[in-house]
Design a protein around this motif. Sequence first.
Motif, short mmCIF file in Angstrom:
data_model
loop_
_atom_site.label_atom_id
_atom_site.label_comp_id
_atom_site.label_asym_id
_atom_site.label_seq_id
_atom_site.Cartn_x
_atom_site.Cartn_y
_atom_site.Cartn_z
N PRO A 95 13.53 -2.32 -3.92
CA PRO A 95 14.60 -3.03 -3.78
C PRO A 95 14.19 -3.68 -1.86
N VAL A 96 14.61 -4.91 -1.83
CA VAL A 96 14.49 -5.76 -0.60
C VAL A 96 15.88 -6.08 0.08
N LEU A 97 16.17 -5.42 1.26
CA LEU A 97 17.44 -6.01 1.95
C LEU A 97 17.09 -6.94 3.20
N MET A 98 17.36 -8.17 3.08
CA MET A 98 16.74 -9.29 3.93
C MET A 98 18.06 -9.05 5.11
N LEU A 99 17.33 -9.37 6.28
CA LEU A 99 18.21 -9.40 7.62
C LEU A 99 17.72 -10.72 8.31
N THR A 100 18.77 -11.48 8.80
CA THR A 100 18.48 -12.75 9.41
C THR A 100 19.64 -13.32 10.23
N ALA A 101 19.32 -14.03 11.20
CA ALA A 101 20.35 -14.70 12.03
C ALA A 101 20.83 -15.87 11.37
N ARG A 102 20.09 -16.42 10.37
CA ARG A 102 20.32 -17.80 9.43
C ARG A 102 21.33 -17.29 8.11
N GLY A 103 22.72 -17.70 8.17
CA GLY A 103 23.45 -17.26 7.32
C GLY A 103 24.14 -18.28 6.34
N THR A 104 23.70 -19.45 6.19
CA THR A 104 24.01 -20.31 5.53
C THR A 104 23.80 -20.11 3.82
N THR A 105 24.68 -20.74 3.19
CA THR A 105 24.69 -20.46 1.76
C THR A 105 23.40 -20.69 1.20
N SER A 106 22.83 -21.89 1.61
CA SER A 106 21.37 -22.16 1.04
C SER A 106 20.43 -21.20 1.36
N ASP A 107 20.53 -20.43 2.56
CA ASP A 107 19.49 -19.45 2.83
C ASP A 107 19.85 -18.16 1.95
N GLU A 127 1.02 -1.24 -0.10
CA GLU A 127 0.04 0.06 -0.11
C GLU A 127 1.05 1.42 0.12
N GLY A 128 2.31 1.32 0.64
CA GLY A 128 2.86 2.39 0.53
C GLY A 128 3.70 2.65 -0.34
N ASP A 129 4.24 3.84 -0.60
CA ASP A 129 5.26 4.21 -1.74
C ASP A 129 6.30 4.18 -1.07
N TYR A 130 7.26 3.08 -0.74
CA TYR A 130 8.49 2.96 -0.29
C TYR A 130 9.50 2.87 -1.32
N GLY A 131 10.81 3.45 -0.88
CA GLY A 131 12.01 3.41 -1.80
C GLY A 131 13.07 2.12 -1.51
N LEU A 132 12.57 1.36 -0.26
CA LEU A 132 13.29 0.50 0.17
C LEU A 132 12.76 -0.41 1.25
N ILE A 133 12.73 -1.56 1.26
CA ILE A 133 12.40 -2.55 2.37
C ILE A 133 13.31 -3.27 2.91
N ILE A 134 13.34 -3.14 4.38
CA ILE A 134 14.26 -3.96 4.91
C ILE A 134 13.63 -4.91 5.74
N LEU A 135 13.92 -6.04 5.47
CA LEU A 135 12.83 -7.37 5.92
C LEU A 135 13.56 -8.46 6.36
N ASP A 136 13.27 -8.59 7.62
CA ASP A 136 13.56 -9.98 8.54
C ASP A 136 13.22 -11.33 7.92
N ILE A 137 13.74 -12.41 8.19
CA ILE A 137 13.27 -13.52 7.51
C ILE A 137 12.30 -14.27 8.66
N MET A 138 12.95 -14.20 9.89
CA MET A 138 11.86 -14.91 10.81
C MET A 138 11.15 -14.06 11.60
N LEU A 139 9.83 -14.15 10.91
CA LEU A 139 8.73 -13.33 11.27
C LEU A 139 7.27 -13.84 11.85
N PRO A 140 6.58 -13.24 12.87
CA PRO A 140 5.33 -14.07 13.01
C PRO A 140 4.41 -13.70 12.02
N GLY A 141 3.43 -14.79 11.57
CA GLY A 141 2.41 -14.46 10.93
C GLY A 141 2.85 -15.05 9.39
N ARG A 142 3.85 -14.36 8.86
CA ARG A 142 4.27 -14.97 7.54
C ARG A 142 5.71 -14.50 7.29
N ASP A 143 6.67 -15.35 6.98
CA ASP A 143 8.26 -15.13 7.07
C ASP A 143 8.57 -14.46 6.23
#
Length: 223
Positions: free
Chosen positions: A74-86, A42-58
């Motif tokens: 553009p989406v920048l993902m943040l996560t504590a999971r740092g494996t190559t597959s992730d 809904e919003g007019d955002y220039g960037l989204i910073i997105l955690d992977i482990m979230l309640p409701g919807r990951d």
Amino acid sequence: MKILVIEDDIGIARAVKRGLEKQGYTVDTVQDGERGLCVALEGDYGLIILDIMLPGRDGYSVCKELRNKKSLVPVLMLTARGTTSDKVMGLDIGADDYLPKPFEFDELLARVQALIRRDKMNRSRWIHVADLEIDTALHRVTMAGQELHLSQREFLLLEALAANEGRVLTREVIQERIWMDDDSFSNIVDVYIGLLRKKLETDGRARLIHTVRGLGYTLRQGD
């Protein structure tokens, strides 16, 4: 510019919001994935910073749905999971960059600024090589009028090679400056070059992506 932070850790969300606002950005925060997706659409955002482990919807689901809805933010993902597959999974469903936790704010800021610069550049550019046409604003690629379906990582690789037609890009440059990922497994660039070639060289078409032994890869017409 408006930035959306979708992060359920209130401490991290507040710190990121405070730091980005000091840099002149307008920042909204959301703590769950379902609400975050709605706000992002809904919003007019220039960037989204997105955690992977979230309640409701990951975060993976949020990012995938944004791309399904044709959102190019553009989406920048943040996560504590740092494996190559992730990392590969996140990038292939449409994320633009991936930052493992814990992180320093200065690194986050540098990645935010790089994504914003790249997005501004991409939205005003078309690239043509032979019968290959790349719409960098819509992330759309056609060859001889036929659309090619590429993953996010494949698109960024092809875009960089085409924008530097005739110049050699090393594997290190591709990983660190184009994918902004400097610790993937050693042959990941070779793997994606192979995937791209399969899509570009159908029906006996001439090779566009060439290997420069000992250096890297270049895109050019002819042998």
